[in-house]
Design an enzyme around this catalytic site. Structure first.
Site, PDB file in Angstrom:
ATOM      1  N   ASP A 194       0.843  -1.186   0.000  1.00 10.78           N
ATOM      2  CA  ASP A 194       0.000   0.000   0.000  1.00 10.78           C
ATOM      3  C   ASP A 194       0.887   1.246   0.000  1.00 10.78           C
ATOM      4  OD1 ASP A 194       0.944   0.347   2.576  1.00 10.78           O
ATOM      5  OD2 ASP A 194      -0.882  -0.316   3.545  1.00 10.78           O
ATOM      6  N   ASN A 234      -7.092   1.159  -9.449  1.00 15.78           N
ATOM      7  CA  ASN A 234      -5.640   0.962  -9.453  1.00 15.78           C
ATOM      8  C   ASN A 234      -5.006   1.574 -10.700  1.00 15.78           C
ATOM      9  OD1 ASN A 234      -6.012  -0.494  -7.093  1.00 15.78           O
ATOM     10  ND2 ASN A 234      -6.146  -2.449  -8.165  1.00 15.78           N
ATOM     11  N   ASP A 238      -1.865   0.360 -11.718  1.00 19.11           N
ATOM     12  CA  ASP A 238      -0.737  -0.532 -12.022  1.00 19.11           C
ATOM     13  C   ASP A 238      -0.936  -1.370 -13.284  1.00 19.11           C
ATOM     14  OD1 ASP A 238      -2.505  -2.650 -11.172  1.00 19.11           O
ATOM     15  OD2 ASP A 238      -1.876  -2.283  -9.104  1.00 19.11           O
TER      16      ASP A 238
END
Length: 252
Positions: free
Chosen positions: A34, A105, A107
């Site tokens: 995180d 997200n 990513d």
């Protein structure tokens, strides 16, 4: 947990238009920590004022803080691999059950796993562009530049390059299409999200079907209509979905 895994498998088996909302907990099993924890990315990057990293006005004023963070973050996501849960979502998409993955997200692990219908409402790291002339750069291009420049600049005009990430002060992406996917869904899987960040938090409430929430830690129920919630599971995603997948295969 097996009973809930079986119930989840049954819901997936019976559904034809599944919508997914994924958050940071989706990526932790991939090795991406995180941001704020004691071993989080901010700590690893030695960031003293993390609240300014994704502030768009601060980025325009001084992009060096963001790029100090981004160098560490890119190294992490380049090493990260999709999890079992990422791959299970690919499977149900290939079976034409999944209408779309709306992710908080940045990513791009859903795409790396093979998912096609992915909507990164906070943007992502794979596309980057010059703030002045708009020239696009791949993640590989930017990584190479960051090895030589603390603040990557455009080859064409010399202006700062910005990843296609939504900063605070910028509108989220794909909100209209995300709302349509949720409205048409007959099942919503909320995976690894605490449902505290708007506007993502309200999206599951738009479904006409049931909502299943699987995440470690506390979940805000402020935007969850209780009559639509099938159940909330406080469990590791991969541990739970390995069981779900086993039950699901028995039903096919």
């Amino acid at each position: 947990m097996t009973d809930l895994a079986k119930k989840c498998a049954e819901l997936i088996y019976r559904s034809k238009n599944i919508a997914v909302l994924s958050g940071a907990g989706m990526s932790t099993n991939s090795g991406i920590p995180d941001f704020r924890g004691p071993n989080g990315i901010y700590t690893r990057a030695n960031i003293q004022n993390p609240e300014s990293i994704f502030d768009i006005d601060y980025f325009y004023e001084d992009p060096s803080l963001f790029y100090k963070f981004h160098k560490t973050f890119l190294e992490m996501i380049q090493q990260a691999e999709p999890t079992f849960t990422h791959k299970f979502l690919v499977q149900i998409e290939e079976e034409n059950k999944l209408s779309g993955i709306i992710t908080q997200n940045i990513d791009s692990l859903h795409q790396k796993a093979g998912s096609k219908k992915v909507y990164e409402i906070h943007g992502g790291c794979w596309d980057n562009y010059c703030l002045k002339c708009g020239k696009h750069y791949t993640q590989a291009d930017l990584s190479k530049k960051m090895q030589q420049e603390s603040i990557p600049k455009c080859d064409k005009c010399g202006e700062v390059i910005k990843p296609d990430i939504v900063f605070f002060g910028e509108p989220v992406k794909y909100l209209g299409v995300s709302e349509k996917i949720m409205t048409r869904s007959d099942l919503v899987l909320v995976l690894g999200s605490s449902l505290t960040v708007m506007p993502a938090a309200f999206l599951p409430s738009l479904t006409k079907g049931k909502i299943v929430v699987v995440t470690k830690g506390t979940v805000s129920t402020s935007y969850l209509p209780q009559d639509k919630v099938a159940f909330i599971v406080n469990e590791d995603l991969d541990t739970f979905f390995i069981e779900v997948a086993e039950e699901y295969e028995k039903m096919k």
